[in-house]
Enzyme design. Structure first.
Site, PDB file in Angstrom:
ATOM      1  N   ASP A 120      10.256 -50.722 -48.723  1.00  0.00           N
ATOM      2  CA  ASP A 120      11.559 -50.242 -49.193  1.00  0.00           C
ATOM      3  C   ASP A 120      12.181 -51.322 -50.081  1.00  0.00           C
ATOM      4  O   ASP A 120      11.522 -52.295 -50.458  1.00  0.00           O
ATOM      5  CB  ASP A 120      12.465 -49.897 -48.004  1.00  0.00           C
ATOM      6  CG  ASP A 120      12.820 -51.129 -47.179  1.00  0.00           C
ATOM      7  OD1 ASP A 120      12.274 -52.221 -47.455  1.00  0.00           O
ATOM      8  OD2 ASP A 120      13.649 -50.997 -46.261  1.00  0.00           O
ATOM      9  N   TYR A 179       6.898 -43.959 -47.101  1.00  0.00           N
ATOM     10  CA  TYR A 179       7.543 -45.088 -46.425  1.00  0.00           C
ATOM     11  C   TYR A 179       7.646 -44.827 -44.912  1.00  0.00           C
ATOM     12  O   TYR A 179       7.260 -45.657 -44.087  1.00  0.00           O
ATOM     13  CB  TYR A 179       8.955 -45.340 -47.003  1.00  0.00           C
ATOM     14  CG  TYR A 179       9.681 -46.400 -46.214  1.00  0.00           C
ATOM     15  CD1 TYR A 179       9.496 -47.748 -46.504  1.00  0.00           C
ATOM     16  CD2 TYR A 179      10.488 -46.073 -45.126  1.00  0.00           C
ATOM     17  CE1 TYR A 179      10.105 -48.738 -45.750  1.00  0.00           C
ATOM     18  CE2 TYR A 179      11.105 -47.044 -44.358  1.00  0.00           C
ATOM     19  CZ  TYR A 179      10.911 -48.381 -44.688  1.00  0.00           C
ATOM     20  OH  TYR A 179      11.503 -49.347 -43.922  1.00  0.00           O
ATOM     21  N   GLU A 221      13.846 -44.154 -38.158  1.00  0.00           N
ATOM     22  CA  GLU A 221      13.433 -44.298 -39.554  1.00  0.00           C
ATOM     23  C   GLU A 221      14.008 -43.183 -40.432  1.00  0.00           C
ATOM     24  O   GLU A 221      14.372 -43.413 -41.571  1.00  0.00           O
ATOM     25  CB  GLU A 221      11.902 -44.329 -39.677  1.00  0.00           C
ATOM     26  CG  GLU A 221      11.288 -45.628 -39.179  1.00  0.00           C
ATOM     27  CD  GLU A 221      11.741 -46.857 -39.977  1.00  0.00           C
ATOM     28  OE1 GLU A 221      12.129 -46.703 -41.147  1.00  0.00           O
ATOM     29  OE2 GLU A 221      11.740 -47.959 -39.414  1.00  0.00           O
TER      30      GLU A 221
END
Ligand code: SF4
Length: 371
Positions: free
Chosen positions: A155, A137, A54
Site C-alpha cells: 500500500d 492488496y 483489512e
C-alpha cells in the site's frame, strides 16, 4: 514489466534483503503496534479478523477503524454470523466509515465464505482474489498475516518505505510496478505475516510521509535515501489533476411528527445501498431552481436553505443545494413512500440509519434553524 522498470532493476544494486528482514523483524518483536486484530509476533492471525480489519482499513485510518472493528466482532463474532445478518443491518453498522461498496462486498464475501467455502477463508492468493471485495492488496495481507504465505501487501506506506530504502526517484504512480517488485524481493522465507505488518508499522510510525524519523529507524544503515539525504522528498509524485466539481439538489421533507423522508439508493454505483434524502442526479452545472423543484419527491412548499453543502469524494467534489418542506402526516404519503423505496424516519432515530456523511451534512444543514 515495462522497459523502464526492467532497466531500473537491472542497473540498481540489489537491496540487502536478508539484512533488512532481520533488522525489521527484530524491531517488530520489540516495537510492534498493539492492534485489536493483531496476533502476537510469530503467531498467525485469525482469518476472519484479519479479513474484516483489512477491508475496513482500505482508505481508512486505524483510529477510525478500531471502534467499528470491535462493534462488528461483538455483533457478528464469526463469518457465519455476518453472513446471516440483513443487508440493512450491515450497511447501518458500516455508516460513517465511507466507501460503502466495501460494506456490500463484505456482506457478499461473508455469504460466500460461510456458504460455498464452509466457513473457511482460502489461503492462496488466487482463491482469495476471487472473493467479493478482495483485491491484490487485501489478498496478500490475508495470505501473509493469517496463513504466513509468501506474499507482500503493498500500500502507500509500503511504497514509501521501499522507495526510500532503494532511493527510487521515479514519480508515483509510474513507479508503482517497480516498487511492488522491490517490495516482493524483500519478503523473507519465513515470518511473512510479521514482515508485512512490520513494514506497515514502520511506514505508519517511523518512515512517515513528511518527517521520517531516520535516527531511530531500524533500517537506517541499510537505507539509500537516508544516505543521500533525500528521504523526506521520496516518493516523488506526478502532480494530481484537480477534482472536478459536480452539483445536485437534495430535498428534506419533514412531517408534522418530526419525521424525515429517506430513500434507499440503488445497490450499484457510488453510495449504493445506502440511505439518502431524495436528491437529483449530480451534474456538471447547477439545475435551475424551478427545474429542480419539479423533481421534488412530494408536493409541498419547498424553500431553499441558505448556502450549500460541500463534500469531497475521492474523484470529485460535490455541491448540494438543499430545499426543505414541512408536510402533513398523510397516510397516502406513507403508502407512496413505501412504493418508491422511501420511508419516514423520526429525526431522533437517524443515528441508526445507514446515512453516508454527505447526507448527514445535508440533514444538519436543513435542520440548522430548527434546533
Ligand atoms: Fe525511512 Fe529513514 Fe528508515 Fe530510510 S532510514 S526507511 S527513510 S525512516
Amino acid at each position: 514489466m515495462s522497459t523502464a522498470v526492467q532497466l531500473a532493476r537491472d542497473t540498481a544494486p540489489p537491496l540487502a534483503a536478508a539484512a533488512i528482514a532481520k533488522a525489521l523483524l527484530a524491531w517488530y518483536d520489540r516495537a510492534h503496534r498493539d492492534l485489536p486484530w493483531r496476533a502476537a509476533p510469530g503467531v498467525t492471525g485469525d482469518p476472519y479478523g484479519v479479513w474484516l480489519s483489512e477491508i475496513m482499513l482500505q482508505q481508512t485510518t486505524v483510529k477510525a477503524v478500531i471502534p467499528y472493528y470491535y462493534a462488528f466482532l461483538k455483533r457478528w463474532p464469526k463469518v457465519q454470523d455476518l453472513a446471516q445478518a440483513s443487508r440493512d443491518d450491515v450497511m447501518s453498522a458500516w455508516a460513517g466509515l465511507g466507501y460503502y461498496s466495501r460494506a456490500r462486498n463484505l456482506h457478499d464475501c461473508a455469504k460466500t465464505v460461510a456458504g460455498a467455502l464452509d466457513g473457511n477463508f482460502p489461503s492462496e492468493l488466487a482463491a482469495l482474489q476471487k472473493l467479493p471485495g478482495v483485491g491484490p492488496y487485501t489478498a496478500a495481507a490475508i495470505a501473509s498475516i493469517a496463513f504466513d504465505k509468501r506474499a507482500m501487501p503493498v500500500d502507500g506506506n509500503v511504497e514509501r518505505v521501499v522507495a526510500r530504502l532503494a532511493s527510487v526517484e521515479t514519480p508515483l504512480p509510474a513507479a508503482k510496478p517497480e516498487l511492488k517488485l522491490l517490495a516482493e524481493t524483500l519478503t523473507p522465507k519465513s515470518r511473512n505475516g510479521d514482515f508485512a505488518q512490520a513494514m506497515m508499522d514502520l511506514g505508519a510510525t517511523v518512515c512517515t510521509p513528511r518527517r521520517p524519523s531516520c535516527m531511530i529507524c531500524p533500517l537506517k544503515d541499510l537505507c539509500r535515501a537516508r544516505k543521500e539525504d533525500i528521504a523526506a522528498t521520496l516518493p516523488r509524485r506526478s502532480p494530481k489533476p484537480e477534482r472536478p466539481l459536480r452539483h445536485g439538489v437534495a430535498f428534506v421533507a419533514i412531517s408534522e411528527r418530526g419525521e424525515i423522508l429517506l430513500r434507499l439508493r440503488p445497490d450499484k454505483g457510488l453510495l449504493g445501498g445506502m440511505i439518502e434524502v431524495p436528491s437529483t442526479d449530480w451534474s456538471e452545472t447547477w439545475l435551475p431552481a424551478e427545474e429542480a423543484l419539479r423533481l421534488a419527491p412530494v408536493k409541498g412548499r419547498w424553500f431553499p436553505m441558505p448556502g450549500a453543502v460541500a463534500h469531497t469524494f475521492t474523484h470529485f467534489r460535490l455541491g448540494l443545494m438543499v430545499f426543505r418542506a414541512h408536510v402533513r402526516n398523510d397516510p397516502a404519503l406513507t403508502l407512496w413512500a413505501r412504493q418508491k423505496d422511501c420511508r419516514w424516519v423520526h429525526r431522533d432515530a437517524l443515528a441508526s440509519e445507514a446515512l453516508p456523511s454527505v447526507m448527514r451534512k445535508v440533514i444538519a444543514h436543513a435542520l440548522d434553524d430548527l434546533k
